[in-house]
Write an enzyme that holds these catalytic residues in place. Structure first.
Site, mmCIF file in Angstrom:
data_model
loop_
_atom_site.group_PDB
_atom_site.id
_atom_site.type_symbol
_atom_site.label_atom_id
_atom_site.label_comp_id
_atom_site.label_asym_id
_atom_site.label_seq_id
_atom_site.Cartn_x
_atom_site.Cartn_y
_atom_site.Cartn_z
ATOM 1 N N ALA A 78 -19.707 -29.771 50.001
ATOM 2 C CA ALA A 78 -20.973 -29.378 50.630
ATOM 3 C C ALA A 78 -20.713 -28.549 51.879
ATOM 4 C CB ALA A 78 -21.759 -30.625 51.007
ATOM 5 N N ASP A 81 -22.010 -23.314 50.596
ATOM 6 C CA ASP A 81 -23.228 -22.548 50.331
ATOM 7 C C ASP A 81 -24.423 -23.404 50.742
ATOM 8 O OD1 ASP A 81 -25.332 -21.042 49.547
ATOM 9 O OD2 ASP A 81 -24.740 -20.840 47.446
ATOM 10 N N GLY A 130 -24.541 -27.781 62.597
ATOM 11 C CA GLY A 130 -25.848 -28.378 62.912
ATOM 12 C C GLY A 130 -26.896 -28.112 61.837
ATOM 13 N N SER A 185 -22.887 -36.215 58.924
ATOM 14 C CA SER A 185 -22.497 -35.038 59.695
ATOM 15 C C SER A 185 -22.411 -35.402 61.176
ATOM 16 C CB SER A 185 -23.516 -33.921 59.503
ATOM 17 O OG SER A 185 -23.278 -32.929 60.473
ATOM 18 N N GLY A 268 -9.868 -30.110 57.163
ATOM 19 C CA GLY A 268 -8.566 -29.529 56.844
ATOM 20 C C GLY A 268 -7.455 -30.559 56.869
HETATM 21 C C1 LIG Z 1 -18.089 -25.050 58.263
HETATM 22 C C2 LIG Z 1 -18.313 -26.364 57.566
HETATM 23 C C3 LIG Z 1 -19.600 -26.744 57.226
HETATM 24 C C4 LIG Z 1 -19.821 -27.968 56.588
HETATM 25 N N1 LIG Z 1 -21.096 -28.318 56.237
HETATM 26 C C5 LIG Z 1 -21.304 -29.487 55.576
HETATM 27 C C6 LIG Z 1 -22.602 -29.853 55.144
HETATM 28 O O1 LIG Z 1 -23.571 -29.121 55.314
HETATM 29 N N2 LIG Z 1 -22.754 -31.053 54.510
HETATM 30 C C7 LIG Z 1 -21.700 -31.906 54.269
HETATM 31 O O2 LIG Z 1 -21.884 -32.975 53.677
HETATM 32 N N3 LIG Z 1 -20.446 -31.557 54.651
HETATM 33 C C8 LIG Z 1 -20.227 -30.384 55.281
HETATM 34 N N4 LIG Z 1 -18.963 -30.035 55.654
HETATM 35 C C9 LIG Z 1 -17.856 -30.986 55.393
HETATM 36 C C10 LIG Z 1 -17.150 -30.691 54.071
HETATM 37 O O3 LIG Z 1 -18.017 -30.835 52.978
HETATM 38 C C11 LIG Z 1 -15.944 -31.634 53.899
HETATM 39 O O4 LIG Z 1 -16.402 -32.966 53.850
HETATM 40 C C12 LIG Z 1 -14.943 -31.514 55.032
HETATM 41 O O5 LIG Z 1 -14.804 -30.182 55.428
HETATM 42 C C13 LIG Z 1 -13.566 -32.060 54.634
HETATM 43 O O6 LIG Z 1 -13.022 -31.338 53.558
HETATM 44 P P1 LIG Z 1 -11.924 -30.173 53.751
HETATM 45 O O7 LIG Z 1 -10.830 -30.731 54.598
HETATM 46 O O8 LIG Z 1 -11.522 -29.812 52.364
HETATM 47 O O9 LIG Z 1 -12.631 -29.062 54.433
HETATM 48 C C14 LIG Z 1 -18.721 -28.816 56.291
HETATM 49 C C15 LIG Z 1 -17.421 -28.412 56.623
HETATM 50 C C16 LIG Z 1 -17.208 -27.203 57.244
HETATM 51 C C17 LIG Z 1 -15.797 -26.789 57.582
#
Ligand SMILES: Cc1cc2nc3c(=O)[nH]c(=O)nc-3n(C[C@H](O)[C@H](O)[C@H](O)COP(=O)(O)O)c2cc1C
Length: 358
Positions: A78, A81, A130, A185, A268
């Site tokens: 999530a 997009d 946000g 979040s 990350g």
């Molecule tokens: C820029 C950004 C925006 C994100 N927006 C959301 C969001 O709207 N809803 C949500 O559940 N997680 C959001 N996440 C979290 C990701 O879905 C994910 O849980 C988190 O980044 C850990 O995974 P990763 O290490 O592969 O990035 C966001 C992450 C990033 C970096």
């Protein structure tokens, strides 16, 4: 004649592929020099204009979930997009499923920019978005126009007001194969009341009465014993209310002077350990009965295999797509197939929870 014709064709095809890979790597290097949000927007635009990519398909990668049998276990997390406008082109990257959103009842601007910072040496991001999103009505309009053709779509919903969250939930279920409920979040402090166990039980009960699709709860990483105990309680309450699964984890609260807010959520590589601990906890608490989508610091096929061995049903990625580029899904799947062969597993299904069986 036929042989020489077909070998020429395969040489040309391989040449084109190699050319595309080089071009992609140049574009990716260029994007990483731009401010993160500009790079994100431009990357999505370029994706729309670029031809299809190599898609990895193999019986061994297929996974059964409550929302169907997936071609592979790698989902888009999530937040990538948030508008529902890019789903068609994101599908071309070869995901097993896509999570769109998070979407709230009313449109939101989100926080002031800058709201994403790269920490390249750690292969991490810190974001304070946000919840910028067009609101559920416009979002669903976009989804109807741009929905993926054959990849299952999940919609992530949230709202600090319970009635608004329930309303989003009801509407989103009409357009999605499944729903992710995001109360974790770190950039929306008003969500914190859901972490009082009685309020959470009320949320679970309200949603379960309106449930028509498989539903996953997105949980935060736990960094203290108290948080772990609370998350364990929430997990049990979610399971008792009859939901299919959880998605673990969201980003980790973190200060960063580069953000307009001074504080955001880290994603990350550094999140990998938190994710793994949450996956194990969800597996152990429910004896492997709950579906678990693992997300947090998954960059390679080896990372994906580790998460699945420890109980994950599927995995999701966000930050590795930023650092590895558009070929990340195909690369992770190729590496995963290689890991399966090396470890002697015939398929992903055999792998799930295997570290608990030793
Ligand atoms: C820029 C950004 C925006 C994100 N927006 C959301 C969001 O709207 N809803 C949500 O559940 N997680 C959001 N996440 C979290 C990701 O879905 C994910 O849980 C988190 O980044 C850990 O995974 P990763 O290490 O592969 O990035 C966001 C992450 C990033 C970096």
């Amino acid at each position: 004649m036929i042989n020489s014709g077909s070998s020429w064709r395969s040489i040309i095809r391989e040449g084109c592929r190699e050319g595309m890979r080089r071009l992609e790597s140049i574009v990716h290097g260029f994007l990483l020099r731009l401010p993160p949000e500009t790079a994100h927007e431009l990357g999505l635009l370029l994706l729309r204009m670029s031809p299809g990519r190599r898609v990895i398909s193999d019986e061994a990668l297929r996974v059964r979930t409550s929302f169907g049998v997936l071609n592979n276990p790698v989902g888009l997390a999530a937040g990538f997009d948030k508008t529902g406008r890019h789903l068609g082109s994101l599908e071309g990257l070869g995901f097993g499923y896509i999570v769109a959103g998070t979407v709230t009842r009313n449109p939101r601007e989100g926080n002031r920019k800058p709201r994403i910072v790269r920490r390249r040496e750690q292969e991490a991001l810190v974001n304070a978005m946000g919840f910028p999103n067009p609101g559920i009505a416009k979002f669903l309009e976009n989804v109807r126009r741009c929905r993926p053709r054959s990849t299952p779509l999940l919609i992530s919903v949230s709202d600090e007001h319970l009635e608004s969250l329930v309303e989003c939930y009801i509407l989103a279920q009409r357009e999605a194969a499944a729903i992710e409920v995001n109360i974790s979040s770190p950039n929306t402090p008003a969500l914190r009341h859901y972490f009082e166990i009685e309020t959470f039980r009320e949320l679970a009960s309200s949603l379960s009465q309106r449930k028509t699709r498989p539903t996953y709860l997105k949980l935060p990483p736990a960094s203290s014993t108290d948080q772990k105990a609370l998350i364990a309680k929430m997990l049990r309450a979610w399971w008792d209310a009859g939901f299919e699964g959880v998605t673990v984890v969201n980003t980790l609260p973190m200060e960063d002077p580069g953000l307009s807010t001074g504080v955001g959520g880290m994603s990350g590589r550094p999140l990998f350990g938190y994710m793994l601990e949450a996956v194990k906890m969800a597996w152990e608490l429910t004896d492997g009965s709950l579906e678990i989508n693992a997300v947090g610091g998954i960059f390679t096929g080896r990372d994906a295999l580790t998460a699945i061995m420890n109980g994950a049903t599927t995995i999701q990625i966000y930050t590795s797509l930023v650092y590895r580029g558009a070929g990340a899904v195909a690369s992770i799947l190729e590496e995963l197939l290689e890991e399966l062969r090396r470890s002697g597993f015939a398929s992903i299904t055999e792998v799930r929870g295997s570290s608990f069986r030793k």
